[in-house]
Scaffold this motif. Structure first.
Motif: not given
Length: 437
Positions: A198-200, A218-227, A243-246
């Motif tokens: 996912f791209n956020f 496996f879930v890849q989360i691309n979120a450059p502004t995530l705080t 299960f892994q979230i990256k």
């Protein structure tokens, strides 16, 4: 000679002035419609509805609001039941609404509604480019419209809804806050792949509460502004362990992790995927579970972590072992409720963060018991850079030599000017009054 007649004198051009019964002037009714709609949008929705009985001119002014906030525990009409009055209002607002844009749609439901009607209301909000959508509904049967994933107007999404998400790769391109509770997130591409990406681009807060990832490991989360990343799970199913979230791109990430007392491997995998986090909040049970788990990878190195908060009871062994994976840690917050005692003289290797990085320690529920003082004394002894230790209180009835030595050492360090005991203690006199021998 014909007499000319002037139509529309200056008096006719004056704005109409309305007077209310007590002799006051009604200024609001003469305001432009867009201003009246804006004012009404700032009021509670149940109060806005009541304006329809003011006069014939006000009968439909409420249809211009762009904020809808409904709690079906509140009564909208004395003539019908709560459920019927809510249904009538929801149908009317979306049929009669004069706004093509909707800023906020919040619907808190205790009653059970026809699932098709719920879907229609959600779809109507999405068609009006809603920016802030929040639905709380405990009953099953509601299917989230697929158009929600491509809704570019959404910036805030909160769903506590027993529904199924079938996400696409690029969803919620402008979303800043996403909170999902009790939602099933299904991978439609299985069995070809068990991974999702996912791209956020602008997401700042991501919260998952009792959500199930189906056919996904496996879930890849691309979120450059995530705080802020919050996860709470209570499932003890075997598949959770795999299960892994990256999370990639987040530079100042606060991660809060709750639940899963038994599945230490799952906790490790989640932390491994968030290795760049800056602020971590964990339950003591999770810290213990990770220390006891002998499966999978070791505890990941959290080289960027600066702040650690551990609430609820945690064993000393697990706590110290976890500190070995946080070499840059500067701040620790600990909940001392039910904290057990420990022989800190038996510690063979002092975590590097305590010896060289730790600046501040804050205690919660510190009652001056021996187990509390022994831990504080251990940190005070080895944390050479420590500047502040707050949340302390004294219990003289249980003090022995070790405890008394701790207060004396604390007083000495504080008296040298390198130690701030508490923000409420302003000077040495306050210290003597509270902690003097």
């Amino acid at each position: 000679m014909e007499e000319s007649i002037q139509v529309g004198s200056n008096e006719d051009k004056k704005p109409r002035t309305t007077y209310v019964e007590n002799g006051g002037e009604d200024i609001i009714s003469d305001l432009p419609e867009n201003i009246i709609s804006r004012i009404l949008s700032l009021l509670p929705t149940k109060d806005v509805i009541r304006t329809c009985v003011l006069s014939k001119d006000w009968e439909y002014k409420w249809t211009g609001i762009d904020n809808i906030d409904i709690n079906d525990n509140e009564r909208f009409s004395l003539k019908t039941t709560r459920k019927t009055s809510v249904v009538n209002f929801m149908d009317r607002i979306f049929i009669l609404s004069r706004n093509s844009k909707l800023k906020r749609f919040h619907f808190m439901c205790q009653q059970k509604y026809d699932a098709r009607r719920m879907i229609t209301w959600i779809s109507a909000a999405l068609m009006r480019d809603v920016e802030d959508l929040e639905i709380v509904y405990k009953y099953e049967g509601v299917v989230i419209p697929r158009c929600i994933f491509g809704c570019v107007s959404l910036t805030n999404l909160k769903l506590q809804l027993r529904c199924t998400f079938r996400p696409v790769r690029n969803w919620f391109s402008n979303l800043k806050v996403m909170c999902l509770a009790e939602v099933d997130i299904v991978n439609e591409h299985a069995p070809d792949t068990t991974q999702l990406t996912f791209n956020f681009p602008v997401l700042e807060t991501f919260k998952l509460y009792k959500c199930n990832w189906l056919k996904v490991n496996f879930v890849q989360i691309n979120a450059p502004t995530l705080t802020k990343f919050y996860v709470e799970q209570h499932s003890d199913q075997a598949e959770v362990d795999n299960f892994q979230i990256k999370i990639s791109g987040a530079k100042f990430l606060k991660f809060e992790f709750y639940g899963i007392r038994k599945n230490g491997l799952h906790a490790r995998l989640l932390l491994k995927g968030c290795s760049d986090l800056n602020h971590l909040r964990l339950s003591g049970e999770i810290v213990e579970a990770m220390a006891k788990s002998n499966q999978g990878p070791p505890l990941p190195k959290l080289n960027m972590l600066k702040r650690l908060e551990i609430f609820t009871k945690c064993s000393n062994e697990a706590f110290l072992e976890f500190l070995h994976s946080t070499p840059s840690l500067e701040y620790i917050w600990l909940d001392m409720w039910l904290w057990n005692d420990y022989d800190y003289d038996s510690v063979e290797a002092i975590p590097s963060c305590i010896a060289s990085q730790l600046i501040e320690v804050e205690f919660n529920m510190f009652k001056g018991e021996r187990s509390h003082i022994h831990l504080a004394d251990f940190l005070l002894k080895y944390a050479v850079r420590l500047k502040k230790m707050s949340g302390l209180s004294r219990k003289r009835s249980e003090e022995r030599r070790v405890e008394k030595n701790f207060w004396a050492r604390l007083k000495k360090v504080f008296g040298d000017g390198d130690f701030e005991l508490d923000s409420s203690i302003k000077n040495m006199r306050d210290f003597e009054r509270l902690f003097g021998q």
